[in-house]
Design a protein around this motif. Structure first.
Motif, PDB file in Angstrom:
ATOM      1  N   GLY A 215       0.805  -1.214   0.000  1.00 27.89           N
ATOM      2  CA  GLY A 215       0.000   0.000   0.000  1.00 27.89           C
ATOM      3  C   GLY A 215       0.834   1.258   0.000  1.00 27.89           C
ATOM      4  O   GLY A 215       0.310   2.361  -0.188  1.00 27.89           O
ATOM      5  N   ASN A 216       2.132   1.122   0.220  1.00 25.93           N
ATOM      6  CA  ASN A 216       3.016   2.279   0.250  1.00 25.93           C
ATOM      7  C   ASN A 216       3.372   2.719  -1.167  1.00 25.93           C
ATOM      8  O   ASN A 216       3.113   2.015  -2.152  1.00 25.93           O
ATOM      9  N   SER A 217       3.931   3.917  -1.271  1.00 26.86           N
ATOM     10  CA  SER A 217       4.435   4.369  -2.559  1.00 26.86           C
ATOM     11  C   SER A 217       5.450   3.353  -3.080  1.00 26.86           C
ATOM     12  O   SER A 217       6.319   2.872  -2.343  1.00 26.86           O
ATOM     13  N   ALA A 227      -4.994  -1.551   1.281  1.00 24.04           N
ATOM     14  CA  ALA A 227      -3.663  -1.124   1.716  1.00 24.04           C
ATOM     15  C   ALA A 227      -3.475  -1.434   3.199  1.00 24.04           C
ATOM     16  O   ALA A 227      -4.435  -1.524   3.974  1.00 24.04           O
ATOM     17  N   SER A 228      -2.232  -1.588   3.591  1.00 29.29           N
ATOM     18  CA  SER A 228      -1.909  -1.909   4.976  1.00 29.29           C
ATOM     19  C   SER A 228      -2.363  -0.800   5.915  1.00 29.29           C
ATOM     20  O   SER A 228      -2.370   0.381   5.561  1.00 29.29           O
ATOM     21  N   THR A 229      -2.733  -1.210   7.121  1.00 30.52           N
ATOM     22  CA  THR A 229      -3.067  -0.277   8.197  1.00 30.52           C
ATOM     23  C   THR A 229      -2.055  -0.477   9.314  1.00 30.52           C
ATOM     24  O   THR A 229      -2.036  -1.529   9.952  1.00 30.52           O
ATOM     25  N   TYR A 255       5.671   5.569   5.726  1.00 36.60           N
ATOM     26  CA  TYR A 255       4.369   5.079   5.276  1.00 36.60           C
ATOM     27  C   TYR A 255       3.331   6.019   5.864  1.00 36.60           C
ATOM     28  O   TYR A 255       3.058   5.985   7.066  1.00 36.60           O
ATOM     29  N   GLY A 256       2.765   6.869   5.024  1.00 32.65           N
ATOM     30  CA  GLY A 256       1.826   7.867   5.522  1.00 32.65           C
ATOM     31  C   GLY A 256       2.502   8.772   6.530  1.00 32.65           C
ATOM     32  O   GLY A 256       3.536   9.383   6.254  1.00 32.65           O
ATOM     33  N   SER A 257       1.961   8.829   7.727  1.00 33.08           N
ATOM     34  CA  SER A 257       2.505   9.693   8.775  1.00 33.08           C
ATOM     35  C   SER A 257       3.447   8.926   9.712  1.00 33.08           C
ATOM     36  O   SER A 257       3.696   9.366  10.832  1.00 33.08           O
ATOM     37  N   TYR A 258       3.991   7.796   9.226  1.00 33.06           N
ATOM     38  CA  TYR A 258       4.851   6.962  10.064  1.00 33.06           C
ATOM     39  C   TYR A 258       6.223   6.761   9.418  1.00 33.06           C
ATOM     40  O   TYR A 258       6.356   6.747   8.193  1.00 33.06           O
ATOM     41  N   ASN A 259       7.220   6.589  10.272  1.00 35.44           N
ATOM     42  CA  ASN A 259       8.528   6.103   9.850  1.00 35.44           C
ATOM     43  C   ASN A 259       8.603   4.613  10.150  1.00 35.44           C
ATOM     44  O   ASN A 259       8.010   4.139  11.126  1.00 35.44           O
TER      45      ASN A 259
END
Length: 591
Positions: A215-217, A227-229, A255-259
């Protein structure tokens, strides 16, 4: 000789009858899948089928097979590939297998791929009792997505050629997906929750692979799998059998707002965990929070303009004197600003002194009692709004020419907290706001039959508002703000009216306009060494240089030395076409 041949034939017939009886007992009499024909189009298998030890389900060309949920495709044989349940033939190009049911064999390989660009999706079970469930044998698999179970006596997936993408959910809730041979070019872990995520265990592997979160870029979603949660968490043992990650890329990223980072597991040797933490604020979200803050700070500057303008435009005056030449006025004001929806209440004291019949002086103090400001803004007074004024009249009855000069000054403490947009942080910072204003006014009073006074006026005002620089606190990535100044030179012109309604009551009114001759405003700038790409906000993009001012009111003469007044003052403000309304009540006494 003939009798010996007869006995052997009789023995074969009995063995064949027994074998058929045995097959009936174990239930292996299902028809061959697709009647033994090679699949070259789309078929859906809706009932159990079995190859009988001789006939795998063959997929060729651009064939596509869907195994429905609850359906079993089986085959078995002690040796040779004829005991495999499914073959993707070397003639296949872009063939696909969607397994929602079960593909099983006791002793052989489950799914064998010889084709090119094959797509495999497993949401059911693919199993081999003693050997290998999926084998890529000299073919190529474009995408293999596993959200079910792949298990066998040997590796769940064996690859001797090329697998482009392997997406995997199997692991934390059951057992890790086992793998041997050439690593997939890309491996994406599927994460559905903190306790349901993929684990891959390799043995005897070669080659290299790129790691990512599904689900990531850089990954491609398939329609069947969201996509993964992910959340802040340590996902354990997601890669096993790797003594190092030298042949794995993408071991850290966002991934989104996470490292995320792959880190060694503290217990299991050659195993790696997926460590997820909150990422720092993005430049885009931080820029949005700066835009919101800029609008609020504009509101502070507007409020400062309201206070000084109102104080200087003949409103804070004390012109009622007795034998001692002193005047004292006490009152209160309420101001409302219609953009950013703020309001404030103040107590006001004005003291005047009549030096000569034509010259008087005065001072005033305005102390905020209560303020209602937009969320995230807190303003408190270091000093009250204070000022002095001096007035010269041509005549002792105040008719004719009048010249007035005045100033206003205030220091305020300002605490600003940024709004949160997405990943941005609610940074808080405190600074000082300094306001200075100077006004010179020339007017001429016309007296009409002793009941009406018309006073046209023209004035020049210089206003300076300065906010100091500051750095936020209380966040991981604070912003540092540059000092912000607003300097304006404004000309004002209009007409003031006093109309006696009775012997004690007088109506007052004014109407005018103000025009900025010069108005310079710094850009609103917040910067961080950890966030690149932030740009300053244009603080005056909605600057309104020509503005209306108006007032209406009345006063009542309690006696020759006492007066009660009420005024409502409206003014348009420079930023965002904002308007403010101030109500002012005061009681004036002459001594």
């Amino acid at each position: 000789m003939f009798q010996k041949l007869k006995r052997r034939l009789h023995m074969k017939i009995k063995i064949s009858v027994f074998s058929a009886f045995l097959l009936t007992i174990v239930g292996e009499v299902n028809a061959a899948c697709n009647s033994g024909a090679t699949v070259t189009t789309l078929i859906t298998i809706t009932t159990d089928c079995d190859g009988g030890g001789t006939t795998p389900l063959d997929i060729g060309g651009f064939g596509s097979v869907v195994v429905n949920a609850g359906v079993t495709v089986s085959n078995d044989r002690y040796s040779t590939r004829q005991g495999d349940p499914i073959h993707v033939l070397s003639t296949a190009t872009g063939a696909s297998l969607y397994n929602l049911g079960t593909v099983s064999t006791a002793t052989q390989w489950g799914v064998v791929n010889y084709g090119a660009g094959t797509i495999i999706y497993n949401a059911g079970v693919i199993s081999s009792g003693t050997r290998r469930p999926i084998v890529n044998s000299n073919g190529s698999i474009a995408t293999l997505t596993n959200v079910g179970v792949i298990s066998g006596g040997m590796a769940g997936i064996t690859n001797s050629a090329s697998i482009g993408v392997l997406n995997n959910l199997q692991g934390a809730t059951s057992s890790a997906l086992t793998y041997s041979g050439v690593l997939p070019l890309n491996y994406s872990i599927i994460v559905q929750s903190s306790s349901n995520y993929g684990q891959l265990s390799v043995a005897g592997s070669s080659g290299s692979m790129a790691f990512n979160i599904y689900g990531n870029s850089g990954t491609a979603l398939i329609s069947e799998v969201n996509a993964s949660t992910i959340s802040v968490n340590r996902y354990l043992n997601i890669l096993q059998g790797f003594s190092s990650l030298a042949n794995v890329t993408g071991t850290s990223g966002t991934y989104g707002s996470y490292n995320f980072n792959l880190v060694p597991n503290g217990t299991l040797a050659n195993s790696w965990d997926l460590l997820v933490s909150l990422a720092g604020p993005s430049a885009a979200d931080t820029q949005l929070s700066l835009q919101s803050s800029a609008q609020k700070v504009r509101g502070i500057f507007n409020a400062a303009t309201v206070s000084t303008n109102f104080a200087n435009m003949n409103t804070y005056d004390c012109s009622l004197f007795d034998v001692k030449g002193l005047c004292v006025s006490t009152g209160g004001s309420y101001t409302s600003v219609n953009n950013q929806n703020s309001n404030s209440t103040s107590a006001v004291v004005v003291v005047g002194y009549k030096a000569t019949p034509r010259i008087r002086f005065g001072v005033f103090l305005n102390k905020h009692v209560n303020s209602n400001l937009p969320a995230g803004i807190n303003v408190s007074n270091k000093t009250p709004l204070a000022g002095v004024f001096a007035v010269w009249n041509e005549n002792t009855d105040k008719s004719g020419i009048q010249v007035k000069v005045a100033n206003a000054y205030q220091d305020q403490d300002v605490i600003t907290t940024r709004d949160v947009h997405g990943t941005s942080e609610a940074g808080t910072g405190s600074t000082n706001l300094n306001i200075k204003s100077y006004v010179g006014e020339l007017s001429y009073a016309y007296v009409d039959i002793e009941t009406t006074v018309l006073r046209p006026y023209i004035a020049l005002r210089k206003t300076m508002i300065q906010q100091g620089s500051y750095t936020e606190t209380g966040v991981t990535t604070p912003l540092t703000y540059a000092a912000l100044s607003d300097h304006s030179t404004t000309v004002l012109a209009g007409l003031k009216l006093n109309r006696a309604l009775t012997g004690r009551t007088t109506l007052t009114a004014s109407l005018g306009a103000e025009q900025d001759l010069d108005h310079s405003v710094d850009r609103y700038s917040g910067a961080s060494t950890s966030i690149s790409g932030l740009t300053s906000e244009n603080f005056n993009d909605t600057l309104h240089k020509t503005r209306l001012v108006a007032s209406v009111g009345a006063y009542y003469a309690v006696s020759k030395t006492q007066r009660f007044s009420a005024d409502i003052y409206y003014q348009e403000l420079p930023f965002q076409r904002t308007g403010s309304t101030t109500a002012y009540l005061n009681y004036m006494v002459g001594f």
